[in-house]
Design an enzyme around this catalytic site. Sequence first.
Site, short mmCIF file in Angstrom:
data_model
loop_
_atom_site.label_atom_id
_atom_site.label_comp_id
_atom_site.label_asym_id
_atom_site.label_seq_id
_atom_site.Cartn_x
_atom_site.Cartn_y
_atom_site.Cartn_z
N GLU A 57 21.99 -21.56 6.51
CA GLU A 57 22.78 -22.65 7.09
C GLU A 57 22.43 -22.86 8.57
O GLU A 57 22.30 -24.00 9.03
CB GLU A 57 24.29 -22.35 6.99
N CYS A 79 28.38 -18.73 9.85
CA CYS A 79 27.83 -20.00 9.42
C CYS A 79 28.92 -21.05 9.24
O CYS A 79 28.73 -22.21 9.63
CB CYS A 79 27.03 -19.82 8.13
N CYS A 131 29.05 -17.48 5.35
CA CYS A 131 29.72 -16.36 6.01
C CYS A 131 30.56 -16.94 7.16
O CYS A 131 30.43 -18.12 7.49
CB CYS A 131 28.69 -15.36 6.53
N HIS A 135 20.40 -17.26 9.30
CA HIS A 135 20.86 -17.53 7.93
C HIS A 135 20.39 -18.93 7.53
O HIS A 135 20.08 -19.75 8.40
CB HIS A 135 22.37 -17.45 7.86
#
Length: 193
Positions: A96, A127, A124, A94
């Site tokens: 992040e 993360c 999420c 992701h």
Amino acid sequence: MSEEKCGCGRERGVDRRDALSLLTGVGGLAFGAAPALAKAVKSPQLPEDEGFMRLAIEEAAKGDFPFGALIVREGKVAATGRNLGVANNDPTAHGEMMAIRHFVAEHPAKELKGATLYTSGEPCPMCMSAIIWCGMGRVVYAASIEQLSKRLGQIMLTSRAVAEHTPFLTVAITGGVLASEALALFDKIKPSP
């Protein structure tokens, strides 16, 4: 609960609810009374937030999926990341997570403490947990989990909910910065054949 007592006079048995509270310390590893929960502090938007968010959204536009992030320390961008789940064959890639990986490739991890992470979509749970483990002091996001859930599948657990169950760190959270611009990136996604 058992009525049996050990040599010290305490009961040996542990009630299920007490056992759960014993395991809810830092990372589920600490024992003892359940710690007080930290705060997810709502943080007002700062003058520099829109400029940094525009950079995160630019980063998002370059990814496999429109999520981008950047880490800011002392008013300067220290690392960027974009979603590379497809390119890297890595479902944890992701924006992040990639920003964190890029940061620690160039800097000591301890320098993440107190940093601000800007992201085009609310982090999420994976993360947000990584952000917390890094000790970052502030998260600024564009589109919320609720807004994103209308465009794609989401785990409906907000960054605030994750932060509020962290006994060792208080995180300032600012949401909604340029949300419409971040959501517009989803209009450019071509449907899968």
